[in-house]
Design an enzyme around this catalytic site. Sequence first.
Site, mmCIF file in Angstrom:
data_model
loop_
_atom_site.group_PDB
_atom_site.id
_atom_site.type_symbol
_atom_site.label_atom_id
_atom_site.label_comp_id
_atom_site.label_asym_id
_atom_site.label_seq_id
_atom_site.Cartn_x
_atom_site.Cartn_y
_atom_site.Cartn_z
ATOM 1 N N SER A 154 0.842 -1.189 -0.045
ATOM 2 C CA SER A 154 -0.045 -0.112 0.107
ATOM 3 C C SER A 154 0.867 1.171 0.143
ATOM 4 O O SER A 154 1.591 1.602 -0.784
ATOM 5 C CB SER A 154 -0.948 -0.084 1.038
ATOM 6 N N ASP A 241 -9.694 -5.434 -3.937
ATOM 7 C CA ASP A 241 -9.174 -4.059 -3.661
ATOM 8 C C ASP A 241 -10.179 -3.285 -4.434
ATOM 9 O O ASP A 241 -10.996 -3.810 -5.407
ATOM 10 C CB ASP A 241 -7.590 -3.990 -4.475
ATOM 11 N N HIS A 273 -7.428 -5.938 0.168
ATOM 12 C CA HIS A 273 -6.191 -5.050 0.619
ATOM 13 C C HIS A 273 -5.491 -5.604 1.770
ATOM 14 O O HIS A 273 -4.396 -5.308 1.981
ATOM 15 C CB HIS A 273 -6.820 -3.695 0.633
#
Length: 297
Positions: A154, A241, A273
């Site tokens: 991320s 996601d 995620h």
Amino acid sequence: MIPNTEQLNLWEKEYSPSEWSKRFPTADEVINYHVKFVTDVSDKNRKELNCELDVEYGSDESEKFDIYGDDLPEDAPLFVYVHGGYWQMLSKKDSAYCAKPLVQKGYRVIILDYTLCPKLTLEVLVKQIKRAGEYILNYAEENHVEHVSFAGHSAGAHLLAAMLDRSFIATVGDEKRLIKHVYLISGVFRLDELRFTKAVNENNLLALNDKNVANLSPLSCDYRHLSDCEMNFHVYVAENDSTVFKRMSDDMHKHLQNAGVATSMQVLSDLDHFDIVEKLAEKSYSITSEILKNFKS
């Protein structure tokens, strides 16, 4: 241009990964589970693995990293992990969940810490990550390590991609040859939209503006300086996601490809995620298997 309310509401959801998970009824439950999972596994790894904690790469109290598998040979391959948390959450203490399967197969694993925003601006934070990268490559060179891999999740994937710009490669010089693989997992590669969201940048805690938002976006970086390196990029994104995260990963893969950089991309089925990295604790997980295979190849 400041977005209208309808556009802003769309971005708020697109840049809120916990809203897209199918594992729990609410976004808060997703976050709570993730934080507990990564903390518990990291604590367990610290107890079970030989570690050297709080190695300093700079003068700030957060400029430190932990080494897992410190009893392995000093020239063992290095795997460096940069945690996510939108540049404002988590730390090395709760981000060592990936360590055990890799240490068991001969990697020394470095879990990197960094100063969280808004204590630093994002622009200054990228400079801090570059210092960490320089230190780690010097450390690898001094210990005759021939294989270094970097991975980020991320915001951590953003920091790695931002680190590897032309100025960093010029600074590390020949040590760039040590970086064999870079794993970008559900990364943030453009900042122009999220700068307007309360979910990520309330009260502009990242200190973004019209000028630096482009400079800090990896999709605006020219990566042709990496085309003659031995680096292989691996871009991953989760099926669950958001649309914008999947698009950013696809765009980043194509951006690297167009720059002449070796790259691959995978969309991982049935993951979101968060469990896309939680599963790094499993030795049979596809990304873990790829990391281990790439060390042997």
